[in-house]
Enzyme design. Structure first.
Site, PDB file in Angstrom:
ATOM      1  N   SER A 274       0.803  -1.215   0.000  1.00 49.91           N
ATOM      2  CA  SER A 274       0.000   0.000   0.000  1.00 49.91           C
ATOM      3  C   SER A 274       0.845   1.278   0.000  1.00 49.91           C
ATOM      4  CB  SER A 274      -0.952  -0.022   1.194  1.00 49.91           C
ATOM      5  OG  SER A 274      -0.280  -0.404   2.353  1.00 49.91           O
ATOM      6  N   GLY A 275       2.123   1.172   0.119  1.00 50.10           N
ATOM      7  CA  GLY A 275       2.936   2.383   0.040  1.00 50.10           C
ATOM      8  C   GLY A 275       4.200   2.306   0.865  1.00 50.10           C
TER       9      GLY A 275
ATOM     10  N   ASP B   9      -4.941  -8.966   5.417  1.00 50.99           N
ATOM     11  CA  ASP B   9      -3.544  -9.152   5.054  1.00 50.99           C
ATOM     12  C   ASP B   9      -2.710  -9.423   6.301  1.00 50.99           C
ATOM     13  OD1 ASP B   9      -1.380  -9.408   3.432  1.00 50.99           O
ATOM     14  OD2 ASP B   9      -1.138  -7.279   2.999  1.00 50.99           O
TER      15      ASP B   9
END
Ligand SMILES: *[C@@H]1O[C@H](CO)[C@@H](O)[C@H](O)[C@H]1NC(C)=O
Ligand SMILES: *[C@@H]1O[C@H](CO)[C@@H](O)[C@H](O)[C@H]1NC(C)=O
Ligand SMILES: *[C@@H]1O[C@H](CO)[C@@H](O)[C@H](O)[C@H]1NC(C)=O
Ligand SMILES: *[C@@H]1O[C@H](CO)[C@@H](O)[C@H](O)[C@H]1NC(C)=O
Ligand SMILES: *[C@@H]1O[C@H](CO)[C@@H](O)[C@H](O)[C@H]1NC(C)=O
Length: 799
Positions: free
Chosen positions: A529-530, A639
């Site tokens: 996600s980053g 996750d």
């Protein structure tokens, strides 16, 4: 002459000031004197002016209460009442401290409405209102003979103790009289809330789920001292281990802990400037879980705020009071040999909890269940579960009705066959269970569920209404919220006319974060996600700043999601302090967790010992259980993997990255993939099979993680056995373990547990972890345990 005139003015002014100060700042009532209801401006005020004590007029009547309230609260907030159930007359009533040392409240006709339980004591000299809000009766040596702190009504103040045999009892909706909810220590030493209504009574907090025990909620029943209270920092502690902090933790704030007419327990903070209250902690977030909120036959529906509603064929018993529930519009004539009299109305996704007549957990058809209910006059309806093969619960009474969109069952309620029930469209809930946290606004209960103007919330109305929720309500909510948000830069959310604050959660400017991270210099890691950077805020808090990559939702949705995540607070979940949303920048600000993630302490030479591993397994389970349960429906992580389990200096795990699934934009070019979230090897088979995604996907991933912790290697890797055969290490491991356990191999534990530990591990704990791990990775998600039960099992083997 002129001087003389001036002198007169001065004397008059001085006189006024003396009168004013006499009437305003008195905090003592001496023996033999009294406060009269007619001069209700005459009150006792605590030395620091925080609290006032005197007669308070009941709204719309001539009744008066003798009460203590917060001086600056607006409207007046009462913390204690002597006569909540017996208001006195507006004329001739008084409170006096008699010569015998007893405080007496008398009505106009001289009857004693209330008296202090002091014995005749000539030592008593005076009553004083202290800065704490405690009204005390003192003797010659200043010792306390009697105090209002000993007999609370619905509120606890800082340093006031709730002990054995004391109760906080809620007020009725719209009044001050004792209501149906109370907070008290039960005989098992645990602090509980109970609903004690006119025709039913039940415990509802902590959750009365028969499969759970107090330890699961972090409570204990071992300490029989039974004392609870909070201090001036807003830190609450109870001898049953219930502990929490106000979200605006710190000195200089006036607070109260109150059990509301809606049965929820909340800690409030007073804003000195406005006199308004903010909620800084709340016991129950799933508001429909409060028993009795909607009464008999009624159903609590999140629309998204909780509302009561009567099923078709039923109407409100008392149009001014939902706790009285609903009643059939026309009575059912029960004749079991003549069942044509009765039909059923269908309430999708609805359960009426408890009051079962028969519970049939073997596969049953809908028709058989229906017949069973028709055969008995005691059966008022039934609940039919569609998961598995079909379970049947017939009901002897219909209480605790709640409709939740993810609830896999339908309730059927008996109505007379001749009753015309308007056609209504079936509820079409969003069945698209992409991994997401549910809408934030559902958490916000409002008093509107009791609005007199909206009393008759008809089922049919609700159906059409529900259809529109997804759009209008959400839009309006988001817009309003966004507006507030833009204006104040803070995610203040209006609840019950109060602001729900989480002072530590806020919006940051991009500039601030740039500075904090010294221009995004120190990268901590990089994930799906980053990227994550370390930084230090202006107030010296160490933070991890995550810069979200990819395409994102619009501002509104982004902020709505964040407000959910921002409220989530648990020691095993990484706390989010705030965010930044400016132009194309989307950043999240998290607490900094110092000791890297689990993978770097497991799959490297720098591996951790058994004690730490068990602690991490338990902590992670607690964090996930909290996510799955405490929020209104649930937040699914999607996750779970060692990289997302961060460790603090004490090796206490903190789960990172929860609630992010919904932040990425759906319908982006690679939408096929954006629906799926997770990491290969930790992902449950449901993902591939395109089955609905439930919290059980996290249970699967958790299972993989704890098996890896036992074994000390990655099980999520693919292995190539022959040229052709691909198998995940995990599948192989599970296969081998099962045969070992079947064969009852002596040394199976020693063979399985990480060799690097050189046999230093707790056998019971290792066996428990393996057993749980294997159950969690079951291909059939219905056979996997819930995170709650995992926590429970692990606690049993804790040392
Ligand atoms: C009065 O009531 C309080 C609280 O219930 C109790 O602690 C106290 O002992 C009582 N006093 C007398 C004199 O009965
Ligand atoms: C019970 O709790 C009190 C206050 O926290 C503590 O002082 C006491 O030691 C505890 N007793 C037991 C038996 O744990
Ligand atoms: C409350 O805050 C204090 C001070 O920050 C901390 O020591 C304590 O552990 C906190 N308690 C809870 C239950 O979070
Ligand atoms: C609010 O009022 C209380 C009591 O009067 C005082 O102790 C506190 O300092 C005030 N807080 C602020 C922020 O002004
Ligand atoms: C029930 O229905 C049967 C058949 O119609 C009738 O004979 C009987 O009287 C009814 N019983 C009652 C209690 O109404």
């Amino acid at each position: 002459m002129r001087y003389y005139y001036h002198l007169k003015t001065y004397i008059f002014l001085a006189f006024l000031i003396v009168c004013f100060s006499l009437s305003q700042s008195q905090n003592v009532l001496r023996k033999g004197s009294s406060l009269h209801v007619e001069s209700s401006a005459k009150v006792l005020v605590s030395p620091d002016k925080s609290f006032t004590c005197g007669f308070h007029a009941a709204e719309g009547t001539n009744g008066y209460y003798f009460a203590i309230w917060f001086t600056i609260s607006n409207p007046r907030t009462i913390v204690w009442m002597a006569n909540r159930n017996r208001p006195v007359n507006g004329r001739g009533s008084m409170l006096s401290l008699g010569r015998n040392g007893v405080i007496v409240l008398t009505d106009v006709d001289g009857t004693t409405v209330w008296r202090s339980n002091t014995t005749f004591s000539t030592d008593a000299t005076r009553i004083e209102l202290l800065n704490t809000g405690n009204l005390v009766l003192l003797d010659l040596s200043d010792a306390i003979i009697w105090q209002s702190f000993d007999i609370p009504t619905d509120t606890l103040l800082p340093f006031q103790q709730l002990t054995k045999d004391k109760r906080l009892v809620s007020s009725r909706n719209g009044g001050h009289a004792s209501g149906y909810y109370s907070l008290y220590y039960d005989s098992d030493n645990v602090l509980k809330m109970v609903f004690d209504g006119p025709d039913t009574s039940s415990l509802y907090w902590p959750s009365p789920d028969p499969t759970s025990n107090v330890f699961q909620y972090g409570r204990t029943n071992q300490n029989n001292s039974r004392i609870a209270g909070f201090d001036d920092y807003g830190s609450f502690a109870s001898t049953d281990d219930l502990q929490f902090n106000a979200s605006d933790f710190g000195l200089g704030v006036l607070r109260r802990l109150t059990i509301g007419y809606d049965g929820n327990l909340r800690l409030y903070s007073l804003n000195n400037a406005t006199g308004l209250w903010s909620v800084s902690w709340e016991a129950i977030r799933k508001k429909c879980d409060v028993t009795g909120l909607c009464g008999r036959f009624a159903v609590c529906v999140y629309t998204p705020e909780p509302r009561c509603s009567c099923p078709p064929g039923y109407e409100m018993t008392d149009p001014s009071d939902w706790t009285a529930g609903c009643k059939p519009i026309s009575n059912i004539i029960c004749n079991t040999s003549h069942s044509e009299h009765v039909k059923f109305v269908e309430l999708p996704q609805t359960d009426f909890y408890g009051y079962d007549l028969d519970v049939i957990l073997t596969p049953t058809s809908l028709n058989a269940c229906r017949e069973l209910c028709l055969k008995s006059c005691n059966c008022l309806g039934f609940n039919y579960r569609l998961t598995g093969e079909g379970y049947c619960f017939t009901k002897r009474d219909l209480y605790n009705g709640v409709q939740i969109r993810t609830f896999p069952a339908t309730s059927y309620v008996k109505v007379p066959v001749r009753l015309q029930i308007p056609d209504y469209p079936k509820l079409v809930f969003n069945t698209d269970f992409t991994c997401k946290s549910h809408e934030a606004n559902v958490l916000l209960g409002t008093t509107s569920m009791y609005d007199t103007t909206e009393k008759k919330v008809k089922w049919a109305y609700l159906y059409s209404f529900a259809g529109a929720i997804g759009t209008i309500e959400l839009l309006v909510f988001i817009l309003c919220w966004w507006f507030l948000f833009r204006k104040q830069g803070l995610p203040d959310i209006v609840e019950d006319g109060y602001n729900l604050i989480s002072s530590q959660f806020r919006a940051f400017t991009y500039k601030e974060l740039k500075k904090a991270t010294t221009n995004f210099k120190m990268e901590l890691g990089r994930g799906g996600s980053g990227e994550v950077y370390s930084g230090v805020l202006a107030d010296e808090r160490a933070v991890a700043v995550k810069r979200l990559g990819g395409i994102f939702q619009g501002d509104e949705e982004f902020l709505a999601e964040l407000s959910t995540i921002g409220r989530i607070s648990h020691m095993n979940l990484v706390r989010m302090w705030g965010y930044c949303s400016e132009g194309k920048h989307r950043l999240l600000v998290y607490e900094y967790v110092s000791n890297l993630s689990l993978d770097s302490h497991l799959f490297t030479s720098n591996f951790i010992g058994w004690r730490e591993r068990y602690k991490i397994a338990l902590g992670t389970a607690k964090g996930l259980a909290y996510l799955h349960n405490e929020c209104l429906e649930w937040v699914i992580h999607c996750d779970v993997k060692p990289e997302n389990i961060l460790l603090d200096s004490e090796f206490e795990p903190k789960i990172a990255d929860f609630g992010l699934a919904k932040l990425s934009k759906r319908g982006a070019p690679d939408s096929e993939f954006s629906r799926i979230r997770g990491t290969k090897g930790y992902m449950a088979p449901e993902w591939a099979l395109n089955l609905p995604i439930t919290a059980k996907v996290d249970v699967y991933s958790y299972g993989v993680v704890i098996l890896e912790m036992v074994k000390g290697i990655r099980l999520s890797n693919w292995v190539v056995d022959d040229d052709q055969v691909h198998e995940v290490e995990l599948t192989k491991f599970v296969r081998i373990m099962k045969s070992k356990i079947l064969d009852r191999e002596e040394s199976w534990l020693e063979d399985t547990v990480d060799k690097r530990l050189e046999g230093i591990f707790n056998r019971n704990q290792a066996a428990a972890l393996i057993e749980i791990g294997l159950a969690c990775v079951d291909g059939d998600r219905n056979r996997r345990p819930t995170m709650d039960s995992v926590v429970q099992t692990l606690i049993q083997s804790e040392d």
